[in-house]
Design a protein around this motif. Structure first.
Motif, PDB file in Angstrom:
ATOM      1  N   ASP A 283       5.291   5.068  -5.327  1.00 47.32           N
ATOM      2  CA  ASP A 283       5.515   4.946  -6.772  1.00 47.32           C
ATOM      3  C   ASP A 283       4.701   5.988  -7.545  1.00 47.32           C
ATOM      4  N   ARG A 284       3.442   6.184  -7.156  1.00 45.45           N
ATOM      5  CA  ARG A 284       2.603   7.192  -7.822  1.00 45.45           C
ATOM      6  C   ARG A 284       3.158   8.600  -7.631  1.00 45.45           C
TER       7      ARG A 284
ATOM      8  N   MET B  31       0.835  -1.202   0.000  1.00 42.75           N
ATOM      9  CA  MET B  31       0.000   0.000   0.000  1.00 42.75           C
ATOM     10  C   MET B  31       0.873   1.256   0.000  1.00 42.75           C
ATOM     11  N   MET B  32       1.809   1.317   0.904  1.00 45.37           N
ATOM     12  CA  MET B  32       2.675   2.473   1.004  1.00 45.37           C
ATOM     13  C   MET B  32       3.601   2.554  -0.211  1.00 45.37           C
ATOM     14  N   ASP B  33       4.062   1.399  -0.698  1.00 52.22           N
ATOM     15  CA  ASP B  33       4.933   1.369  -1.875  1.00 52.22           C
ATOM     16  C   ASP B  33       4.208   1.889  -3.120  1.00 52.22           C
ATOM     17  N   GLU B  34       2.939   1.551  -3.256  1.00 51.07           N
ATOM     18  CA  GLU B  34       2.146   2.013  -4.402  1.00 51.07           C
ATOM     19  C   GLU B  34       1.998   3.533  -4.372  1.00 51.07           C
ATOM     20  N   ARG B  35       1.735   4.054  -3.196  1.00 52.20           N
ATOM     21  CA  ARG B  35       1.601   5.512  -3.068  1.00 52.20           C
ATOM     22  C   ARG B  35       2.908   6.209  -3.403  1.00 52.20           C
TER      23      ARG B  35
END
Length: 67
Positions: free
Chosen positions: A7-8, A1-5
């Motif tokens: 990356d965005r 979850m934190m990694d996706e944010r």
């Protein structure tokens, strides 16, 4: 979850940096064009200012050839 944010956010930052670089280049080119146009205006002003004040012109010489 934190990694996706993260990356965005990184993707958006990279896109923003590219957009800023492109805008800076556009502004730089526009300033170059403005400088060239100002030089042309100054040269035209000098040309008109150096004409003889008593010089007579025949307006028929200024009529475009298609008339």
């Amino acid at each position: 979850m934190m990694d996706e944010r993260l990356d965005r956010i990184e993707s958006k930052l990279a896109l923003a940096e590219d957009a800023i670089d492109e805008l800076n280049l556009t502004v730089f080119r526009q300033q170059q064009q403005i400088d060239r146009l100002q030089k042309q205006i100054l040269e035209l002003h000098r040309q008109t200012a150096t004409g003889s004040p008593g010089e007579r012109r025949d307006l028929r010489d200024e009529i475009p050839p298609h008339y």
